[in-house]
Each structure stands twice: as C-alpha cells, then as structure tokens.
Design an enzyme around this catalytic site. Sequence first.
Site, PDB file in Angstrom:
ATOM      1  N   VAL A 195       1.111  -1.232   0.107  1.00 19.50           N
ATOM      2  CA  VAL A 195      -0.136  -0.175  -0.007  1.00 19.50           C
ATOM      3  C   VAL A 195       0.818   1.130  -0.054  1.00 19.50           C
ATOM      4  CG1 VAL A 195      -1.948  -1.032   1.215  1.00 19.50           C
ATOM      5  CG2 VAL A 195      -0.180  -0.009   2.548  1.00 19.50           C
ATOM      6  N   SER A 196       0.279   2.392  -0.709  1.00 16.76           N
ATOM      7  CA  SER A 196       1.165   3.443  -0.377  1.00 16.76           C
ATOM      8  C   SER A 196       0.253   4.032   0.789  1.00 16.76           C
ATOM      9  CB  SER A 196       1.028   4.564  -1.639  1.00 16.76           C
ATOM     10  OG  SER A 196      -0.396   4.825  -2.092  1.00 16.76           O
ATOM     11  N   THR A 197       0.973   5.241   1.373  1.00 19.36           N
ATOM     12  CA  THR A 197       0.281   5.959   2.540  1.00 19.36           C
ATOM     13  C   THR A 197      -0.921   6.522   2.130  1.00 19.36           C
ATOM     14  OG1 THR A 197       1.357   7.785   1.944  1.00 19.36           O
ATOM     15  CG2 THR A 197       2.502   6.736   3.493  1.00 19.36           C
ATOM     16  N   GLU A 205      -3.217   5.078  -0.072  1.00 21.85           N
ATOM     17  CA  GLU A 205      -4.184   3.948  -0.042  1.00 21.85           C
ATOM     18  C   GLU A 205      -4.544   3.349   1.035  1.00 21.85           C
ATOM     19  OE1 GLU A 205      -2.725   2.700  -4.508  1.00 21.85           O
ATOM     20  OE2 GLU A 205      -1.724   2.008  -2.808  1.00 21.85           O
TER      21      GLU A 205
END
Length: 257
Positions: free
Chosen positions: A21-23, A25
């Site tokens: 995950v990105s921050t 998301e």
Amino acid sequence: MRKKRTHPEQDRLRVVGYARVSTEEQAQQGVSLSAQRERIEAFCTARNWELRRIYTDVASGKDLRRPGLQQLLADGRRGLFEAVVFTKLDRLSRRVLDWGRLQEEMRRLEIGLVSIAEGLDDTTPMGRAMANIVATFAQLEREVIGERTAAALRYKRDRLEVYGPTPYGFKRVGDRLLPNARELAVVEDIFARRERGASLREIAAALAQRGVPSPTGRPEWSAEAIRKLLRNAPLYGKVINGLLDRTTGQRRARSGL
C-alpha cells in the site's frame, strides 16, 4: 536449476505472497494490507499451494526500491519458493520497465508471478504475454490520469481558484485566491533581481538581510524557496503584468487585445 521434488509432500507448490500500500491508499477499502493478505491466503488455499510467507511494503510503486520487495528477491535467489502471488499487478509494479525487469529476474530463477485480479500466471508463455499487455495498459492509464490532473490544476490556477496550499503572494478567500499586495511586492523584487542576473542564493541572502519573512514564516530564505516562486511565473505574471487588479483579483480589460 532447481532441484526436482523427490518426496510426495513436495508436490505442493511453494509460494510466497506480496502486498503493498502507499500511504494514501491505506484507508481505502479493498487496498489495505490485511485485505490483500486475506485474498492471497484464500487463493493459495483454494489451489492447495504452500504459502510460506507474505512480504509487505508501505511505499510507492514507482520503483523497485522497497524493503519488502528486496527481501523477497533475496529469498527468491536462495531458492526458498517457486512462485509469488499478489492481488493485483500494480501492487508489485506500476511501471512497465520495472515489471519487465522483475519478470526477467524471476524467469531466470524459475519463479512464477501470479496476479489474482487479472487472472495472470506468467509460468506459461500465454500468461507472460498477457501480463505484459496488462502492464502496458495500466501504465498508459496512469499517464492519462496524470495529464488530466495537471490540466485541471492549470485551469484552476489560471482562474485563480484554490487548488492546493495558498501560494506566496496570495490570500485565500473562500474558493478564490486574491492578491496579497505586501507579498507580491517581494515577488516582484525576486523576479527583478533574477532578471538582473542574481543567483538564487544571492536573492535569498538579500531578502533575509532586509528582514523579509520567508513563505514558511522563518527569517531565512532558502535558494529552493526562491526557485519554487520562480517556477510559478505564469501565476504571478497575471498580477505583476497588470492582467489582474491587485485588490480584487478580477481581470483587467486591456486595449489592443
């Protein structure tokens, strides 16, 4: 080459999972690490695959410099598994070039790449071809979205609408940006000095010496702060060149145009 299986229980494919995950998301439903874990575990159970570990990253997918992914690659080179399962292709890579590099490395190690959402399994020639096609269109979609976003921001900037942090030289009134006369005088001075050949550091030092607060409120100006202002020339030009009224932000009528 990998050793052939010699024991009946070795018939189960040894696999690992990968989730990212990105921050931005993390709060989105269906993208969280826990949701990805559950899908990977269920997928492997349904196929009677031996899931040995799930590697995770909280990072952008713009490149391959991620701790979890790098550990996965290191363990793959040690022959600890035979396939990698992930929920969606863009969890592993967002760039066609990086996807190609991963494919090449995994093929050399005789490790399969399996994407649940796209139904891709590059352990077969057809699967590899389909994976490349999906990766290409995924990158195209991201680039189109990026261009649309940039165009929307330009439109808002041209209309002096709020589109992010309030730029230096303006004040926010509702959803509009109105000129801040005191700060715009500083901006004019910066552009004038730059046109006369002053370096970014020289301009920053001159402003600090005059006691002019920087955009962050600090007494010191940095060369990078000056650079950011200069990059915003199209926005400042509308005011500095007389295209906007300094007090109302409304466009001025110009003869001959």
